[in-house]
Design an enzyme around this catalytic site. Structure first.
Site, PDB file in Angstrom:
ATOM      1  CB  SER A 105       6.515  10.948 -19.046  1.00 24.88           C
ATOM      2  OG  SER A 105       6.960  11.385 -17.645  1.00 24.88           O
ATOM      3  CE1 TYR A 131       4.001  15.212 -11.345  1.00 22.79           C
ATOM      4  CE2 TYR A 131       5.529  14.163 -12.978  1.00 22.79           C
ATOM      5  CZ  TYR A 131       4.721  14.270 -12.283  1.00 22.79           C
ATOM      6  OH  TYR A 131       4.353  12.225 -12.359  1.00 22.79           O
ATOM      7  CB  THR A 157       0.331  14.993 -13.307  1.00 24.35           C
ATOM      8  OG1 THR A 157       1.431  14.862 -14.413  1.00 24.35           O
ATOM      9  CG2 THR A 157       0.337  13.932 -12.296  1.00 24.35           C
ATOM     10  CE  LYS A 219      -2.186  11.070 -16.764  1.00 25.46           C
ATOM     11  NZ  LYS A 219      -1.904  10.303 -15.358  1.00 25.46           N
ATOM     12  CG  HIS A 243      -1.391   8.867 -10.910  1.00 25.63           C
ATOM     13  ND1 HIS A 243      -0.530  10.240 -11.163  1.00 25.63           N
ATOM     14  CD2 HIS A 243      -0.148   8.099 -12.369  1.00 25.63           C
ATOM     15  CE1 HIS A 243       0.689  10.466 -11.302  1.00 25.63           C
ATOM     16  NE2 HIS A 243       0.749   9.457 -12.067  1.00 25.63           N
ATOM     17  CB  ILE A 294      -8.842   2.253 -21.910  1.00 22.61           C
ATOM     18  CG1 ILE A 294      -9.723   3.097 -21.621  1.00 22.61           C
ATOM     19  CG2 ILE A 294      -9.365   2.112 -23.750  1.00 22.61           C
ATOM     20  CD1 ILE A 294     -11.509   2.653 -21.775  1.00 22.61           C
ATOM     21  N   GLY A 314      -1.318   3.564 -20.852  1.00 33.19           N
ATOM     22  CA  GLY A 314      -0.870   3.671 -20.183  1.00 33.19           C
ATOM     23  C   GLY A 314       0.122   2.629 -20.121  1.00 33.19           C
TER      24      GLY A 314
END
Lengths: 364, 364, 364, 364
Positions: A105, A131, A157, A219, A243, A294, A314
């Site tokens: 990230s 970003y 993203t 994404k 998200h 998931i 995540g």
């Protein structure tokens, strides 16, 4: 057996400060999308095949040119030092050990160069989530460092022009202090770090360019028309995602959006040679990944059957990181991969391409 | 009145060691498929006919050439001595007394020759369920003994290339000791007894051949394309089944899969004369059976209306065996047959072929 | 306001012996159809019209030539003296007072000639429900007496070749003693009173003939093909019904079956002049009625919008009878009619034919 | 964050006399439509767009020629002095302050001329809701005063030829006394104030005429055919509404009816120049608004995506009025508008016309 993620989450909730747990676990608005994500992968029955030779089951997959042992990848999540002192270093190491792709990230709390060393040591692959910040110079600097450090792709993203509003995040301000963000800044105006609300499809080519040709993965795509627009703008792949239920509450689960996006992209021409996406899925198609909810090998199987080439995980990774550091993350990812292999054997699909079509009618 | 199977199960749970009850009752993974099975037969309303002459209702049916008083058959289940000292001898005797087909499991705890005597004494019919074991010599020996002892068909379990993972089976190891398996082994390596994960459609002909021409029924088929492939490979019939929710969790209920499989097979050519399936359903079609969650006469009626020629019952037979031995099994099967006859009268369908089409719209 | 039928039922349950309440309230098998009936009328949203002149709302309807103030009719139910000492005399009087059709059960506990006097006194209309009993002479005698006493039609119950099995009826034997059945018998063999399981479409003409030409209405039809067969065999009308959930458990609710039956019959030719159905709906169509779960004016509106010309109410009439005798029955029927008129005004449909088409999409 | 309307309602319930709360909160019959309204806006997933420039989000809209800061408008509700001493004066002031349209009820408890002054002072817009009363002279007088006072349109409530029957309104009689209704009467016969059950499409032109040419909006339309009939009769717009679940119980939610009505009207020719609707949506179409159950910015987004140009909010405004007077109303409307703008940014739709098409598949 599938990893017991519910138990992992309970243990992590006990270990973490409530504000941190809430920040990780929460969703936006009424958390409708958050709640829907997990159950959405079980909305269709599976239609296993029989009498196939499954003595050898192969979960390996190629993601933008990298060969990985598993289609289960680590989604980018912020502020991992809040979960464990080693933060992103541990997560990256665990992923690499399990043969899984790691996405770092922008809001990492460990320096990307250190993460890169960790991944390289274990022979792994990592991508950088970015970003397009209001202060574009920050993004240029970050992307160039990532490219230099060995990131194999950028993940833009796209669903966060503004940040979704969450009920559970009284404490979030504490996490967003500039000194936690070791890869960007310091800045005088914290707003410089925010995504620009003016990011558009044209920025895909800009990111490829400033990175010296890295593939750019988008994404947060939920619509076939947007997926086609991404492909036309040079995207190397798209991730169907809401998200984690943290942006528009009421946005569709990835499992609902995935078949339409996959169908649209299956006939779209792949990215051209000049876009930096030359390591992509090859002529004639742009690959689709998915995330959101998931939790089991059967969920992974369903996602692949619905058209995904890989899935991202995540929150479970955060729980595993909090409970067990790098080993916890490696065990989680290996466990999911093993459960996927077991489900593939039971489904008569000894390799990932053979998983196509094992989806049956909707659960009544 | 329908047999009160819920009460039978409660009584059996009180009688049996918890590990045995759990082994019988449990399913794989989150038990989603297990839970869905029973309710799936009630997913469409029934559409009874009126003003038909139902003074005489006939439940007899022909299964691969054998004439039986009822389309309700006993599914193969393992280790029946755990439920009752007489084990498979009692179940076989009860089934024969009720005019119902009995299928003996490879993992029987009584010698197949003794079972055969029991069935023959009551004028019954039995089939043998087989795995193609890793050590094929074991399968050859077993199949030849069964053919010699009077088995009328082989049932190849096709959905078990590996064994589904269940939460409730801490104690299963106790049951799988070689000395309980009186029809196979002894072996030095227990893995020799497992199904080979490499079994394919070609093994249908192999089984027919080693048995000297017995019809081969394929159990565990959920897809029309697989059913057609079975038929093309010489199968005498297919059983639409998800193995009682014990293999791939999330696999579709038989009630969902049955119409598609039946439609596909209704136009498939029947097995040829050289495949050992000459006693099958005759030129022009391969019969379809079903199992998984059948609990009432109305359920049997629904299954037949959806295209099944017969249904198999598993767990309820084990509860009846545990509670009442051979008499319990006979009462259960006779009770279900009587309830079926009652439902046929109310549906205006005095014979099984007339049950076709009494299915209405989905329950809302 | 709609009559508070739930409260009526609670009061009746307190007043009646448990075995009688259970006999009235219960359904067959698992009571799936029983439970589904009430909610089925609410499975589609209503689509009211606006800006129609509804200063005058007209609920009158013609049923086989008789003009009635309301399309809400009394369904045939057995043994009404168990609910109230006056039994069918009270029910018939209440119905006539409310301008509603009354259908007398063969299993009436009051003499049909006395009932006929009661209805005639109030200017009402009644029909006789019949079985073709095993001893046909009993049916011939009953039908001739009814015709002589002024019954305007016969209602043949077609869904009862055998009696559905109910859990709640331990006490029923008490009610079926011959001395309660004042219109048939006495007989030496009680089975003579049962419906013959051999009744077929041909018996429609037979009933018309033995009655001297009364219209024959067929009750219990759920399928369009059966409805057409009834029409072809000379039926004057059909009642879409699952016998209040008391016959085949799992049979579709009337609300599900009604549109298909109505569509089929709307184009079927009406009964010919020789069938005794000359007072029917006229050339070109056979009217459709419905019963099962109707509890409010909105339910009646929905049934009419789905194609019914009239609806029959069973259990609520028994509760009203138990609680208030003839007055209770009249109040219930008037209350439902008033609630229907209110709903018609709100729906912009000032007469019954204008109710067509006010059904919208299924409730989600 | 969305305004916490559930908390507002709890506070209002504590503040208000129970009979007043029940009068506001209740619905007709079994309250099926009332309950369905809120959840109906969440029956489809949202399908947000990505990579759109949303630096500036514009919620302004034109309603019959007036420019407003928000598409969230105040629905007409009766007897507002029961909620707050300032009654409609406070509501109108709050709406104008938030840039929202205010619709004054005929059953206002404040003089319309005073309301008009209040709105004008804040630069706002107001419309008058009307009934065609049995005594038409009362309507003529009311409409002329409203036109003179500056009302920009009339809203004819079309779904109330008679008043729906509610369980919770024991106390309503107290509120309907003539002295509370300051804009109509006094009358000798209270029935003179009721809507005439004979109002029809022809009265649309009559209202336009007596008002000197004001646009006439029809409230309560649920059917495409009725919407077309309204347009043909000169309506300037229609409001898809079931009167907050207070009229026909079982009437469809606005969210169900809206797409069909919008589709029908999108191709209908707009009102002609002589109908007083010249300030409408322009040639070629009649605009559609909606109400019933709107509680969040995401709900507004869904309504607009389904074809509405504006939404009306009823009960939440009453709770805000009770809790906070004009400020409470302004805060509520500003809060909903802000939440809408946030949702539009997250959906990639920076203006209201761009919201079209962001609706996905039904929630499973």
């Amino acid at each position: 057996m599938n990893p017991d993620i519910a138990r992992l989450e309970r243990r992590a909730r006990d270990l973490l400060p409530p504000a941190v747990y809430d920040y990780y676990a929460g969703g936006s608005g009424r958390e409708r999308t958050l709640r829907a994500n997990e159950r959405s992968w079980r909305r269709n029955w599976l239609a296993p095949r029989v009498l196939r030779d499954v003595r050898s089951v192969d979960t390996t997959t190629g993601l933008l040119g990298a060969r990985l042992r598993t289609p289960v990848a680590v989604a980018p999540t912020a502020y991992q030092r809040l979960a464990h002192p080693d933060g992103e270093l541990a997560t990256a190491a665990g992923a690499a050990r399990a043969g899984a792709l790691f996405v770092l990230s922008t809001r990492s709390t460990r320096r990307l160069e250190d993460v890169a060393v960790q991944v390289a040591r274990a022979g792994g692959t990592w991508w950088l989530q970015v970003y397009v910040m209001r202060n574009r110079a920050l993004t240029i600097d970050l992307v160039r460092r990532a490219a230099a450090a060995g990131a194999q792709a950028l993940v833009l993203t796209a669903d966060t022009p503004v940040v979704g509003r969450k009920r559970r995040e009284a404490g979030e301000q504490a996490f967003t202090e500039a000194d936690m963000l070791v890869n960007v800044g310091p800045v005088q105006d914290p707003a410089d770090l925010d995504q620009s609300a003016g990011v558009t499809f044209a920025d895909i080519a800009w990111l490829a360019e400033i990175s010296g040709g890295l593939p750019v993965v988008i994404k947060g795509v939920l619509r076939p028309d947007d997926a086609l627009a991404c492909a036309a703008a040079g995207a190397a792949a798209v991730i169907v995602s809401n998200h984690g239920g943290r942006q528009l509450d009421g946005a569709m689960p990835a499992a609902s959006a995935l078949p339409g996006v996959a169908a649209a992209l299956s006939t779209a021409p792949g990215p051209g040679p000049g876009t930096g996406a030359g390591t992509g899925a090859g002529a004639g198609s742009v690959p689709v990944y998915a995330d959101g909810g998931i939790r089991t090998g059967e969920d992974v199987l369903a996602a692949i059957a619905l058209g995904a080439q890989a899935v991202f995980v995540g929150r479970p990774v955060l729980w595993a990181l909090a409970c067990g550091g790098a080993d916890g993350v490696a065990d989680l990812l290996s466990g999911l991969t093993d459960a996927l292999a077991h489900a593939m054997a039971l489904a008569g699909a000894p390799s990932l391409p053979q998983v196509a079509g094992i989806i049956g009618e909707p659960v009544g």
